[in-house]
Each structure stands twice: as C-alpha cells, then as structure tokens.
Scaffold this motif. Structure first.
Motif, PDB file in Angstrom:
ATOM      1  N   TRP A  47       1.674  -3.671   8.206  1.00  0.00           N
ATOM      2  CA  TRP A  47       0.556  -4.111   7.371  1.00  0.00           C
ATOM      3  C   TRP A  47       0.763  -3.730   5.909  1.00  0.00           C
ATOM      4  O   TRP A  47       0.529  -4.526   5.005  1.00  0.00           O
ATOM      5  N   SER A  80       1.473  -4.390  18.398  1.00  0.00           N
ATOM      6  CA  SER A  80       0.339  -3.594  18.847  1.00  0.00           C
ATOM      7  C   SER A  80      -0.325  -4.232  20.046  1.00  0.00           C
ATOM      8  O   SER A  80      -0.685  -3.526  20.989  1.00  0.00           O
ATOM      9  N   MET A  85      -6.863  -5.583   9.894  1.00  0.00           N
ATOM     10  CA  MET A  85      -5.660  -6.224   9.378  1.00  0.00           C
ATOM     11  C   MET A  85      -5.780  -7.739   9.449  1.00  0.00           C
ATOM     12  O   MET A  85      -5.339  -8.443   8.546  1.00  0.00           O
ATOM     13  N   MET A 100       2.159  -0.557  13.265  1.00  0.00           N
ATOM     14  CA  MET A 100       1.056  -1.319  12.666  1.00  0.00           C
ATOM     15  C   MET A 100       0.934  -1.040  11.169  1.00  0.00           C
ATOM     16  O   MET A 100       0.812  -1.954  10.366  1.00  0.00           O
ATOM     17  N   LEU A 101       0.955   0.248  10.828  1.00  0.00           N
ATOM     18  CA  LEU A 101       0.774   0.602   9.416  1.00  0.00           C
ATOM     19  C   LEU A 101       1.954   0.120   8.595  1.00  0.00           C
ATOM     20  O   LEU A 101       1.782  -0.404   7.490  1.00  0.00           O
ATOM     21  N   GLU A 130       0.882  -1.169   0.000  1.00  0.00           N
ATOM     22  CA  GLU A 130       0.000   0.000   0.000  1.00  0.00           C
ATOM     23  C   GLU A 130       0.913   1.209   0.000  1.00  0.00           C
ATOM     24  O   GLU A 130       1.359   1.679   1.040  1.00  0.00           O
ATOM     25  N   ILE A 158       0.590   4.418   2.477  1.00  0.00           N
ATOM     26  CA  ILE A 158       0.694   4.072   3.897  1.00  0.00           C
ATOM     27  C   ILE A 158       2.106   3.578   4.198  1.00  0.00           C
ATOM     28  O   ILE A 158       2.676   3.881   5.241  1.00  0.00           O
ATOM     29  N   SER A 178       0.638   5.968  23.295  1.00  0.00           N
ATOM     30  CA  SER A 178      -0.401   5.112  22.733  1.00  0.00           C
ATOM     31  C   SER A 178      -0.534   5.329  21.226  1.00  0.00           C
ATOM     32  O   SER A 178      -1.021   4.457  20.524  1.00  0.00           O
ATOM     33  N   LEU A 179      -0.094   6.483  20.731  1.00  0.00           N
ATOM     34  CA  LEU A 179      -0.143   6.703  19.284  1.00  0.00           C
ATOM     35  C   LEU A 179       1.045   6.066  18.571  1.00  0.00           C
ATOM     36  O   LEU A 179       0.993   5.850  17.365  1.00  0.00           O
ATOM     37  N   PHE A 202      -6.566  -3.345  14.055  1.00  0.00           N
ATOM     38  CA  PHE A 202      -6.167  -4.708  14.367  1.00  0.00           C
ATOM     39  C   PHE A 202      -7.103  -5.706  13.682  1.00  0.00           C
ATOM     40  O   PHE A 202      -6.670  -6.604  12.965  1.00  0.00           O
ATOM     41  N   ILE A 244       1.298  -7.066  14.465  1.00  0.00           N
ATOM     42  CA  ILE A 244       0.210  -7.471  15.359  1.00  0.00           C
ATOM     43  C   ILE A 244       0.757  -7.760  16.756  1.00  0.00           C
ATOM     44  O   ILE A 244       0.176  -7.361  17.767  1.00  0.00           O
ATOM     45  N   VAL A 271       2.040   3.249  18.391  1.00  0.00           N
ATOM     46  CA  VAL A 271       1.795   1.936  17.814  1.00  0.00           C
ATOM     47  C   VAL A 271       1.378   2.028  16.339  1.00  0.00           C
ATOM     48  O   VAL A 271       1.585   1.098  15.570  1.00  0.00           O
ATOM     49  N   TYR A 272       0.837   3.178  15.919  1.00  0.00           N
ATOM     50  CA  TYR A 272       0.352   3.282  14.543  1.00  0.00           C
ATOM     51  C   TYR A 272       1.469   3.111  13.517  1.00  0.00           C
ATOM     52  O   TYR A 272       1.272   2.464  12.498  1.00  0.00           O
TER      53      TYR A 272
END
Lengths: 343, 147
Positions: free
Chosen positions: A145, A160, B54, A141-142, A80, A83, A134-135, B51, A157, A137-138
């Motif tokens: 993914w 997060s 995904m 994750m992004l 992607e 992202i 807490s932000l 989560f 995963i 983690v984005y």
C-alpha cells in the motif's frame, strides 16, 4: 538474593546465546535456501544453475547479499515514507520471531552445562506460531500500500485475502492435532510422537496443513502476491536494495520455519526410529529436526518448480470450498476416532 | 486529541494498542487469552480494517474539515462530559482490591475446564450467536436470492 541474581544472569546468558545461535542458523539456512532453490530449479529445467561464484557456485548467496547491500536504496516520491520503511522490517521481524517456541532438541550438554534447546516453552506454543503467521500479512499489506503503485496494491490485497482465507483451514487442521495430543505446547506434542508419528493418525490433516503452509508462505503454486507475469513484482515492485532483500529473505525464513513446524507437528520433531536425540551430547536432536526440515524445504521447491500457478478464483475456491470443509471433516473424524478408540 | 489524521496510521496505532493489551494478559498469566487476542484482533479484524481503508483509499484531503465554531463547541461539550464523569465517579463505591487468587486460573487447561463445565450454556449460546451472525452476513452478501 545473590543466588537469585546469579541464576537469572545465567538464565539470561543461556537464552541470549541460544537466540543468537538460532538467529544465525535461521539466516544461514535462509541464505542457502536461495542457493538450493536455484540449484534445484536448474536441475528441474536441465540447466546448471549458479556455478561461477566459488566451487559449485557455493558463494552465490554471499555475492547476492553484497549486491543487495550496495544497490541504490530508492524511496518513491509519493510513497508513505515511514510505513514504506517499516514494512520490510516488520515482515522479517515477524518471520524471525516464530522460531522462539520450536523445541530444537532435548537438552544439549556442552562445557559441563545443560542447555535447554528451546527458547521459550510456553504452554500455547502452537497458537503463538499461528498468531505470528496471521501477523505476517501486515508486512506485505503495508509494503504494497505504501509504495503508491497500483500493481503493488493489487499484490498486497491478493496476498492478504489469500492469507486470511488459508489461515482458517490451517487452524482447523491444527485443531485435530491439538485434540490428539491434548496440549498446545510444541514440546508435549513432540514428546508424544516418540513412538508413532502424528502423520499416521492425521494423513488428511497433514495434506491440508502442507497446502495451507504453501499458501501462507506465498510459494508457488500460490504466489499470487508477486506473480511476475501479471503484477510485475507484486507487493515489492517499488522496493530496491536491502529492503527488497528483507522481503525476499523473510519469505525464505518463513519457508524454513513452516517446514520445521510441519516436522514438529506431523513427523515427530527430533525423534527418528532407531536414533536417540540424546546422542552426541544432545546434538542428534537438532540434526534430526533440521534434516526433516531440509527435506520439506526440498518438497516445497519441488512443488514450486513442478506445478503451474493457480488462477485467483481457483485459489479462493480451493481455500473456501475444498480445504475448509475437508478440515472440518478431518476434525469430526478425529473426534469420532478419539471417542470410539481412545487415543 | 487526535495525533494522526491518516486512517492507516490510526489503524497501526490501534494494533500497537492491542499488543499492549496482550502484554497485560501475559502479565496476568493468561497466555491463552493474550495469544487469542492477537490472533483475533490484530491478526484478523485489523487486517480487514486495513483492507477496507486501502480499497477506499481514504486521505485527509477527502475528510470534511470542521469549522472553528464546531471545534470550540465540541471541545466545550466533551470537557463538560469529562467534568460530569469525574464528579459522578468521585466519592463513588470503592472497588475492593481482589486478593491473591489462583494464579493458574488463566492457563489454557483451567480456562477450558471452566468454559466446558461452569459456563457451558453461555459458551454454547455465544457459539450459536456467532453462527447466526455468519449465516446472516452470507445471506446479506448474496446478490440474488431465489425466493
């Protein structure tokens, strides 16, 4: 009107200078933390570590930076795209933002001007740090993914779920500190430690917070997100060049900020017995705080090169079944202590 | 109008919207509310959304495509709803603009004072509701319950 304009212009220049200095110091510390990490790892493993670039290998971080910039910038075909590009930027942006609420010292007198050594004294400073944690983690994750790689997705995963789990215990151990000081502002919390450090009242809270910081920074023994023996490189497997550099760099920035926050919350920030933070025109405060921070960076590295990695289920058990109950117990004990003994 | 059919993009845009709402709170001098909004919504709930997305790996290919007749009828229906809403609200009661109240009311000290004095009963009831929801979720999530 003119006076107001002049005041705000001076204000903007003061804050902009402070932000720029803070940015450069953070980048410098992060760059030399990589050098420190390699030297300390070498010491623990009875090796020499980087030694060729410059005296004692001191130019190694610069050489690494040049290497990162000049490598091929590769974007996987099936990713992607936007992202994938956004993720490292978001990660390092969040990491750099956290230093805004940290009071680095009292006031610095330089060139006849008084510089307030805190970019923003917001009255919810510590919540701001938790929010940014807490932000964080984005980015992971992004990045994991969007790479369209199964190992990256596993890393993302794991990261997060680990960060969500350990944020709870982190927040609960922070509540005890907030109860003690009656304020969410980092400046007030530090000012109250000019006599006695919080770690004396909160030994359990400190241990919990340290453990959760290790987990939030994805440092060993909690480096599930990138454990190279299982997941190749974890969430940044598909990244190369400076995008990879951003991820690695942001982790060191996170470590630096976490260590500074630990020093502020539990070890008196810019206060040290026998030293006045106003010495050297106010420069003593930042020196004390940075020294404490460097000490904790060393502790983080010490832990990384001493302890083996947890298994994933052990990590979750530790987070949910040990740390969170202990943090709630710590909160109750603190409440009882305040109720019966006063502060 | 749907700009993005990709669910992950939609989640990111929703997070952006949450930041905008947090900015409104900051402008209203309610920093505590702003930062809690970020922590709870952007930092926790949307992470769980992402989560799940995904893990399920939803793509636009798997989404069932609506036929043209459905799209037209949906457009007409929502347009009529809009007309009805505008008609109902037009000429309704004018909300009075609140005067300049206490600007400090959103700060965390004042919020705490109000929550634990004037609104302590609703606050505690909300807390018990959350606890009940959490216990219920754990119970539902448990695979084998020994009767």
């Amino acid at each position: 009107m003119t006076a107001l304009l002049l005041f705000s212009l001076g204000f903007i220049i003061e804050k902009a200078t402070l932000i720029l200095v803070l940015f450069l110091v953070t980048l410098g510390v992060a760059a030399y933390a990589t050098y420190g990490e390699r030297k300390i790892a070498a010491f623990f493993q009875d090796r020499l570590g980087p030694s060729n670039a410059g005296p004692w290998g001191l130019l190694q971080p610069i050489a690494d930076g040049v290497k990162m910039f000049t490598k091929e910038d590769f974007v996987p075909n099936q990713s992607e795209r936007w992202i994938y590009i956004l993720a490292p930027g978001a990660f390092i942006f969040v990491a750099l933002m956290a230093s805004a609420v940290i009071p680095w010292g009292t006031t610095l007198t330089l060139g006849g001007l008084n510089w307030n050594l805190q970019v923003a004294d917001v009255n919810i400073g510590i919540l701001y740090v938790v929010g940014l944690a807490s932000l964080g983690v984005y980015g992971i994750m992004l990045g994991g993914w969007s790479s369209n790689n199964k190992f990256s997705l596993y890393g993302a995963i794991r990261a997060s779920s680990q960060m969500i789990s350990y944020e709870l215990a982190m927040g609960l151990s922070l509540i005890a500190i907030v109860m003690l000081s009656g304020s969410l502002s980092l400046r007030t919390i530090i000012e109250q430690q000019s006599g006695m450090w919080n770690v004396v009242y909160q030994p359990l809270g400190f241990i919990l917070f340290l453990t959760c910081s290790l987990a939030e920074c994805n440092r060993a023994p909690f480096d599930m997100a990138e454990c190279e023996t299982e997941l190749i490189g974890g969430y940044h497997t598909e990244y190369s060049s400076m995008k990879l550099g951003f991820f690695l760099f942001a982790e060191y920035i996170n470590m630096f900020i976490s260590c500074t926050v630990i020093s502020c919350l539990y070890f008196g920030g810019y206060y040290f017995p026998g030293l006045d933070p106003n010495w050297l025109g106010g420069l003593m405060g930042p020196i004390i705080l940075l020294s404490k921070s460097f000490f904790f960076i060393f502790v983080f590295m010490w832990i990384r090169w001493t302890l083996p990695r947890f298994r994933y289920d052990q990590l979750m058990h530790l987070g949910w079944k040990s740390l969170i109950p202990l943090a709630i117990l710590n909160m109750l004990l603190t409440g009882a202590g305040i109720l019966f003994f006063g502060k | 109008m749907v700009f993005s059919r990709n669910p992950v993009h939609s989640v990111l845009l929703l997070i952006f919207t949450f930041f905008c709402i947090a900015g409104q709170y900051v402008l209203l001098n309610a920093q505590f509310l702003a930062v809690v909004h970020i922590i709870v919504y952007a930092g926790a709930i949307m992470v769980l959304f992402l989560f799940v997305l995904m893990l399920l790996n939803l793509n636009k290919d798997t989404e069932p495509q609506k036929s043209t007749i459905w799209r037209i009828s949906a457009g007409i229906a929502s347009g009529m709803l809009l007309v009805t809403l505008v008609g109902a609200l037009r000429g309704g009661v004018q909300m009075p603009v609140p005067g300049s109240g206490n600007a400090e009311v959103g700060l965390v000290e004042n919020l705490g004072q109000v929550l634990f004095t004037d609104f302590v009963v609703p606050f505690e009831i909300a807390g018990i509701l959350f606890l009940a929801a959490m216990v219920g979720a754990v119970l539902v999530g448990k695979r084998d319950i020994k009767a």
